[in-house]
Motif scaffolding. Structure first.
Motif, PDB file in Angstrom:
ATOM      1  N   ASP A   1       8.018   0.742 -24.008  1.00 58.38           N
ATOM      2  CA  ASP A   1       9.228   0.142 -23.433  1.00 58.38           C
ATOM      3  C   ASP A   1       9.757   0.924 -22.234  1.00 58.38           C
ATOM      4  O   ASP A   1      10.358   0.349 -21.324  1.00 58.38           O
ATOM      5  N   LEU A   2       9.538   2.237 -22.207  1.00 58.89           N
ATOM      6  CA  LEU A   2       9.987   3.043 -21.075  1.00 58.89           C
ATOM      7  C   LEU A   2       8.916   3.139 -19.981  1.00 58.89           C
ATOM      8  O   LEU A   2       9.237   3.328 -18.811  1.00 58.89           O
ATOM      9  N   ALA A   3       7.661   3.013 -20.363  1.00 50.62           N
ATOM     10  CA  ALA A   3       6.571   3.150 -19.395  1.00 50.62           C
ATOM     11  C   ALA A   3       6.464   1.935 -18.478  1.00 50.62           C
ATOM     12  O   ALA A   3       6.202   2.082 -17.278  1.00 50.62           O
ATOM     13  N   SER A   4       6.668   0.741 -19.018  1.00 52.57           N
ATOM     14  CA  SER A   4       6.473  -0.461 -18.205  1.00 52.57           C
ATOM     15  C   SER A   4       7.424  -0.545 -17.002  1.00 52.57           C
ATOM     16  O   SER A   4       6.974  -0.906 -15.910  1.00 52.57           O
ATOM     17  N   PRO A   5       8.722  -0.202 -17.136  1.00 53.28           N
ATOM     18  CA  PRO A   5       9.567  -0.227 -15.921  1.00 53.28           C
ATOM     19  C   PRO A   5       9.137   0.804 -14.876  1.00 53.28           C
ATOM     20  O   PRO A   5       9.205   0.539 -13.676  1.00 53.28           O
ATOM     21  N   GLU A   6       8.670   1.965 -15.344  1.00 56.21           N
ATOM     22  CA  GLU A   6       8.203   2.991 -14.399  1.00 56.21           C
ATOM     23  C   GLU A   6       6.992   2.486 -13.610  1.00 56.21           C
ATOM     24  O   GLU A   6       6.910   2.671 -12.394  1.00 56.21           O
ATOM     25  N   LEU A   7       6.060   1.856 -14.303  1.00 57.92           N
ATOM     26  CA  LEU A   7       4.878   1.324 -13.629  1.00 57.92           C
ATOM     27  C   LEU A   7       5.240   0.183 -12.680  1.00 57.92           C
ATOM     28  O   LEU A   7       4.660   0.056 -11.600  1.00 57.92           O
ATOM     29  N   ALA A   8       6.214  -0.626 -13.081  1.00 56.98           N
ATOM     30  CA  ALA A   8       6.666  -1.720 -12.214  1.00 56.98           C
ATOM     31  C   ALA A   8       7.304  -1.164 -10.935  1.00 56.98           C
ATOM     32  O   ALA A   8       7.075  -1.679  -9.836  1.00 56.98           O
ATOM     33  N   GLU A   9       8.101  -0.101 -11.082  1.00 55.92           N
ATOM     34  CA  GLU A   9       8.721   0.535  -9.915  1.00 55.92           C
ATOM     35  C   GLU A   9       7.649   1.142  -9.007  1.00 55.92           C
ATOM     36  O   GLU A   9       7.739   1.045  -7.787  1.00 55.92           O
ATOM     37  N   ALA A  10       6.643   1.760  -9.607  1.00 59.57           N
ATOM     38  CA  ALA A  10       5.554   2.343  -8.819  1.00 59.57           C
ATOM     39  C   ALA A  10       4.850   1.252  -8.016  1.00 59.57           C
ATOM     40  O   ALA A  10       4.478   1.458  -6.856  1.00 59.57           O
ATOM     41  N   GLU A  11       4.693   0.094  -8.618  1.00 64.98           N
ATOM     42  CA  GLU A  11       4.046  -1.038  -7.947  1.00 64.98           C
ATOM     43  C   GLU A  11       4.889  -1.508  -6.751  1.00 64.98           C
ATOM     44  O   GLU A  11       4.352  -1.808  -5.683  1.00 64.98           O
ATOM     45  N   VAL A  12       6.209  -1.546  -6.930  1.00 64.07           N
ATOM     46  CA  VAL A  12       7.112  -1.965  -5.845  1.00 64.07           C
ATOM     47  C   VAL A  12       7.003  -0.986  -4.680  1.00 64.07           C
ATOM     48  O   VAL A  12       6.891  -1.396  -3.518  1.00 64.07           O
ATOM     49  N   ILE A  13       7.025   0.306  -4.982  1.00 61.60           N
ATOM     50  CA  ILE A  13       6.967   1.325  -3.928  1.00 61.60           C
ATOM     51  C   ILE A  13       5.602   1.303  -3.240  1.00 61.60           C
ATOM     52  O   ILE A  13       5.500   1.502  -2.033  1.00 61.60           O
ATOM     53  N   SER A  14       4.550   1.033  -3.999  1.00 63.41           N
ATOM     54  CA  SER A  14       3.188   1.022  -3.453  1.00 63.41           C
ATOM     55  C   SER A  14       3.005  -0.033  -2.365  1.00 63.41           C
ATOM     56  O   SER A  14       2.092   0.085  -1.539  1.00 63.41           O
ATOM     57  N   GLN A  15       3.848  -1.050  -2.353  1.00 63.23           N
ATOM     58  CA  GLN A  15       3.755  -2.084  -1.330  1.00 63.23           C
ATOM     59  C   GLN A  15       3.917  -1.511   0.077  1.00 63.23           C
ATOM     60  O   GLN A  15       3.410  -2.062   1.041  1.00 63.23           O
ATOM     61  N   PHE A  16       4.632  -0.398   0.186  1.00 58.02           N
ATOM     62  CA  PHE A  16       4.913   0.196   1.496  1.00 58.02           C
ATOM     63  C   PHE A  16       3.841   1.191   1.918  1.00 58.02           C
ATOM     64  O   PHE A  16       3.852   1.669   3.046  1.00 58.02           O
ATOM     65  N   LEU A  17       2.921   1.514   1.010  1.00 52.53           N
ATOM     66  CA  LEU A  17       1.826   2.427   1.338  1.00 52.53           C
ATOM     67  C   LEU A  17       0.674   1.649   1.955  1.00 52.53           C
ATOM     68  O   LEU A  17       0.477   0.481   1.641  1.00 52.53           O
ATOM     69  N   PRO A  18      -0.112   2.318   2.816  1.00 50.99           N
ATOM     70  CA  PRO A  18      -1.306   1.636   3.337  1.00 50.99           C
ATOM     71  C   PRO A  18      -2.273   1.360   2.193  1.00 50.99           C
ATOM     72  O   PRO A  18      -2.221   2.016   1.152  1.00 50.99           O
ATOM     73  N   ALA A  19      -3.158   0.421   2.391  1.00 51.99           N
ATOM     74  CA  ALA A  19      -4.116   0.052   1.342  1.00 51.99           C
ATOM     75  C   ALA A  19      -4.944   1.267   0.935  1.00 51.99           C
ATOM     76  O   ALA A  19      -5.415   2.017   1.787  1.00 51.99           O
ATOM     77  N   ALA A  20      -5.087   1.460  -0.371  1.00 51.29           N
ATOM     78  CA  ALA A  20      -5.853   2.591  -0.880  1.00 51.29           C
ATOM     79  C   ALA A  20      -7.346   2.350  -0.672  1.00 51.29           C
ATOM     80  O   ALA A  20      -7.820   1.221  -0.747  1.00 51.29           O
ATOM     81  N   LEU A  21      -8.057   3.422  -0.407  1.00 43.25           N
ATOM     82  CA  LEU A  21      -9.499   3.324  -0.211  1.00 43.25           C
ATOM     83  C   LEU A  21     -10.213   3.320  -1.556  1.00 43.25           C
ATOM     84  O   LEU A  21      -9.728   3.904  -2.524  1.00 43.25           O
ATOM     85  N   SER A  22     -11.380   2.715  -1.594  1.00 43.73           N
ATOM     86  CA  SER A  22     -12.182   2.728  -2.816  1.00 43.73           C
ATOM     87  C   SER A  22     -12.856   4.099  -2.930  1.00 43.73           C
ATOM     88  O   SER A  22     -12.917   4.856  -1.963  1.00 43.73           O
ATOM     89  N   GLU A  23     -13.379   4.392  -4.123  1.00 44.17           N
ATOM     90  CA  GLU A  23     -14.032   5.686  -4.322  1.00 44.17           C
ATOM     91  C   GLU A  23     -15.241   5.854  -3.416  1.00 44.17           C
ATOM     92  O   GLU A  23     -15.512   6.953  -2.940  1.00 44.17           O
ATOM     93  N   SER A  24     -15.973   4.766  -3.164  1.00 38.88           N
ATOM     94  CA  SER A  24     -17.156   4.869  -2.300  1.00 38.88           C
ATOM     95  C   SER A  24     -16.749   5.196  -0.856  1.00 38.88           C
ATOM     96  O   SER A  24     -17.432   5.972  -0.167  1.00 38.88           O
ATOM     97  N   GLU A  25     -15.638   4.630  -0.401  1.00 39.24           N
ATOM     98  CA  GLU A  25     -15.162   4.928   0.953  1.00 39.24           C
ATOM     99  C   GLU A  25     -14.695   6.381   1.050  1.00 39.24           C
ATOM    100  O   GLU A  25     -14.955   7.051   2.049  1.00 39.24           O
ATOM    101  N   ILE A  26     -14.013   6.858   0.002  1.00 41.76           N
ATOM    102  CA  ILE A  26     -13.561   8.253  -0.019  1.00 41.76           C
ATOM    103  C   ILE A  26     -14.785   9.171  -0.033  1.00 41.76           C
ATOM    104  O   ILE A  26     -14.835  10.170   0.692  1.00 41.76           O
ATOM    105  N   GLU A  27     -15.777   8.811  -0.844  1.00 41.27           N
ATOM    106  CA  GLU A  27     -16.997   9.616  -0.944  1.00 41.27           C
ATOM    107  C   GLU A  27     -17.690   9.726   0.417  1.00 41.27           C
ATOM    108  O   GLU A  27     -18.195  10.782   0.782  1.00 41.27           O
ATOM    109  N   LYS A  28     -17.694   8.635   1.190  1.00 45.02           N
ATOM    110  CA  LYS A  28     -18.321   8.649   2.516  1.00 45.02           C
ATOM    111  C   LYS A  28     -17.597   9.640   3.432  1.00 45.02           C
ATOM    112  O   LYS A  28     -18.234  10.432   4.126  1.00 45.02           O
ATOM    113  N   VAL A  29     -16.253   9.618   3.425  1.00 40.70           N
ATOM    114  CA  VAL A  29     -15.474  10.541   4.256  1.00 40.70           C
ATOM    115  C   VAL A  29     -15.736  11.978   3.822  1.00 40.70           C
ATOM    116  O   VAL A  29     -15.914  12.871   4.659  1.00 40.70           O
ATOM    117  N   VAL A  30     -15.762  12.219   2.508  1.00 41.98           N
ATOM    118  CA  VAL A  30     -16.010  13.565   1.979  1.00 41.98           C
ATOM    119  C   VAL A  30     -17.397  14.050   2.407  1.00 41.98           C
ATOM    120  O   VAL A  30     -17.549  15.178   2.888  1.00 41.98           O
TER     121      VAL A  30
END
Length: 149
Positions: free
Chosen positions: A76-105
Motif C-alpha cells: 500500500d505504501l510502495a505503489s504511490p512511490e512507484l507512481a510518483e517515480a513514473e510521473v517524474i520519469s516523464q521529464f527524463l530523457p528516454a533510458a537506453l537499453s542494456e545493449s546500447e549502454i554496453e556498446k558505449v562502455v
C-alpha cells in the motif's frame, strides 16, 4: 522551455485533473529545483545537466523507498512511490537499453585502453558523463564490471 516551466505546466494540469499522485511528485520536483537554485554559490539558472541530476535523484529516492516498503510487505505504501517515480520519469530523457549502454562502455574501454578492474574508475567517469540522464549508475557499473573482468 526549461524544466521548471515544464514542471509548472504539468503541475497546473495535475491540479485541474485533481491527480493527487502527480501533484505530490511535481511539487517535490519543484521544491528540489528551488532548493538547488537558492543554494549558496549557485547561479540564477540551473544547467540542463543539474536539472537532470535533480530529476534522477527524485526518481531514485522514490524507487528506493518503494523497494524498502516492498521488503517490509507494505504494498500500500510502495505503489504511490512507484507512481510518483513514473510521473517524474516523464521529464527524463528516454533510458537506453542494456545493449546500447554496453556498446558505449565497450567503445570507451577500447578508446582509453582500459584493462582490468584497476581502470574501472576512469571508465565509469567517462561513461557516466556520456550517459547522464539516460542510464542509472547501478546498471552502468554492472556492465563496466562485466566488461573489465
Amino acid at each position: 522551455m526549461s524544466l521548471q516551466d515544464d514542471v509548472m505546466s504539468a503541475l497546473k494540469t495535475a491540479m485541474k485533473a485533481k491527480d493527487q499522485t502527480a501533484l505530490a511528485a511535481l511539487r517535490a520536483v519543484k521544491s528540489a529545483i528551488l532548493l538547488a537554485k537558492t543554494e549558496v554559490g549557485h547561479q540564477e539558472e540551473l544547467t540542463e545537466e543539474q536539472e537532470l541530476k535533480i530529476l534522477q535523484k527524485q526518481v531514485k529516492q522514490r524507487k528506493d523507498s518503494a523497494a524498502v516498503y516492498l521488503e517490509q510487505g507494505r504494498e500500500d505504501l510502495a505503489s504511490p512511490e512507484l507512481a510518483e517515480a513514473e510521473v517524474i520519469s516523464q521529464f527524463l530523457p528516454a533510458a537506453l537499453s542494456e545493449s546500447e549502454i554496453e556498446k558505449v562502455v565497450t567503445d570507451t574501454i577500447n578508446s582509453i585502453g582500459a584493462d582490468g578492474m584497476k581502470d574501472m574508475g576512469k571508465v565509469m567517469g567517462i561513461v557516466s558523463k556520456k550517459l547522464a540522464g539516460q542510464a542509472d549508475g547501478k546498471t552502468i557499473s554492472a556492465i563496466v564490471k562485466k566488461n573489465l573482468a
